[in-house]
Design a protein around this motif. Structure first.
Motif, short mmCIF file in Angstrom:
data_model
loop_
_atom_site.label_atom_id
_atom_site.label_comp_id
_atom_site.label_asym_id
_atom_site.label_seq_id
_atom_site.Cartn_x
_atom_site.Cartn_y
_atom_site.Cartn_z
N LEU A 1 0.75 -1.17 -0.02
CA LEU A 1 0.00 0.14 0.14
C LEU A 1 0.95 1.11 -0.05
N SER A 2 2.14 1.23 0.73
CA SER A 2 2.82 2.40 0.73
C SER A 2 3.26 2.85 -0.44
N LYS A 3 3.77 1.68 -1.42
CA LYS A 3 4.44 1.83 -2.59
C LYS A 3 3.31 2.39 -3.70
N ALA A 4 2.32 1.67 -3.41
CA ALA A 4 1.15 1.80 -4.47
C ALA A 4 0.70 3.29 -4.20
N GLU A 5 0.65 3.92 -3.06
CA GLU A 5 0.17 5.09 -2.78
C GLU A 5 1.03 6.28 -3.22
N ASN A 6 2.35 6.10 -3.19
CA ASN A 6 3.47 7.01 -3.46
C ASN A 6 4.23 6.90 -4.52
N TRP A 7 3.71 5.94 -5.40
CA TRP A 7 4.38 5.83 -6.96
C TRP A 7 3.37 5.77 -7.98
N ASP A 8 3.53 6.18 -9.10
CA ASP A 8 2.38 6.39 -10.20
C ASP A 8 2.67 5.16 -10.91
N TYR A 9 2.33 3.82 -10.62
CA TYR A 9 2.43 2.62 -11.45
C TYR A 9 1.38 2.55 -12.67
N ASP A 10 1.74 1.71 -13.55
CA ASP A 10 0.93 1.70 -14.59
C ASP A 10 -0.09 0.43 -14.51
N ALA A 11 0.24 -0.57 -13.58
CA ALA A 11 -0.62 -1.51 -13.16
C ALA A 11 0.00 -2.02 -11.87
N ILE A 12 -1.03 -2.72 -11.12
CA ILE A 12 -0.57 -3.51 -9.80
C ILE A 12 -1.09 -4.89 -10.02
N VAL A 13 -0.25 -5.72 -9.57
CA VAL A 13 -0.61 -7.30 -9.46
C VAL A 13 -0.61 -7.56 -8.20
N LEU A 14 -1.88 -7.82 -7.54
CA LEU A 14 -2.16 -7.93 -6.33
C LEU A 14 -2.68 -9.17 -5.71
N ASP A 15 -1.71 -9.81 -4.62
CA ASP A 15 -2.56 -11.14 -4.28
C ASP A 15 -3.35 -10.57 -3.01
N VAL A 16 -4.38 -11.63 -3.03
CA VAL A 16 -5.47 -11.19 -1.88
C VAL A 16 -4.99 -11.63 -0.67
N MET A 17 -4.43 -12.84 -0.43
CA MET A 17 -4.14 -13.23 0.86
C MET A 17 -2.57 -12.96 1.40
N LEU A 18 -2.73 -11.80 2.15
CA LEU A 18 -1.39 -11.08 2.52
C LEU A 18 -1.28 -10.85 4.00
N PRO A 19 -0.16 -10.93 4.37
CA PRO A 19 0.08 -10.45 5.84
C PRO A 19 0.09 -9.18 6.10
#
Length: 216
Positions: free
Chosen positions: A37-55
């Protein structure tokens, strides 16, 4: 194009990062939800590949918080194949999903489609004068002849083509073409622009002094 992969299984995270980089993407990685979340909010990515089950923060909550401020395309990875889980992900703001175990070729195609749709591009082919960019095959042709471009050169051409007509700043290009481990203070961008001009024509990329680059 710069991607973020958020996955807590070390082997899968490493293999996905490697495969995406081999496709020419700049890739950042995170192995827990809070870091993702920290990276996703602070960088302008073209796409995110996101696993559902995360610690620390699961994918559902990460996506919910991200959607408060970002419209970044998100591809969910889930081991759950129940339709209610897929519906939950799409309703939470995901743009697409892949169920584990997945076919790598399909995942790559879905990532390309997300990036293309986010840029308002409906076709795999982008034509700019005598130049055709095939985003599915990830190749560039001039007058019907395929050209040999490095992965980074192709990424530069594709990004500018998806934003054709707009002036793209050097900062934006660095943010989208290089990952967090690259040296963004080098002259790599100038080298890539110069090489593309040699292969596609000196006037293919226009320099706007003090602003950035543009494909007219």
């Amino acid at each position: 194009m710069r991607l973020l992969v958020v996955e807590d299984e070390p082997d899968l995270l490493a293999s996905l990062t490697k495969a995406l980089r081999e496709e020419g993407y700049a890739v950042d990685a995170a192995d827990d939800g809070e870091a993702g979340l920290s990276k996703a909010e602070n960088w302008d990515y073209d796409a995110i590949v996101l696993d559902v089950m995360l610690p620390r923060l699961d994918g559902w909550e990460l996506l919910r918080r991200l959607r408060r401020t970002r419209k970044t395309p998100v591809l969910l990875l889930t081991a759950r194949d129940a339709s209610r889980d897929r519906v939950r992900g799409l309703d939470a703001g995901a743009d697409d999903y892949v169920v584990k175990p997945f076919d790598l070729g399909e995942l790559l195609a879905r990532v390309r489609a997300l990036i293309r749709r986010a840029a308002g591009q409906t076709s795999n082919l982008i034509e700019i004068g005598p130049v055709t960019i095939d985003t599915a095959a990830r190749r560039v042709l001039r007058d019907g002849q395929a050209l040999v471009l490095t992965a980074r050169e192709y990424a530069l051409v594709e990004f500018l083509a998806l934003h054709r007509g707009a002036v793209v700043t050097r900062t934006t290009l660095y943010e989208h073409l290089f990952n967090e481990d690259d040296d963004t203070f080098s002259n790599l961008l100038d080298v890539h622009v110069s090489n593309v001009r040699k292969k596609l024509g000196a006037d293919f990329i226009t320099t706007r002094r003090g602003h950035g680059y543009c494909l007219e």
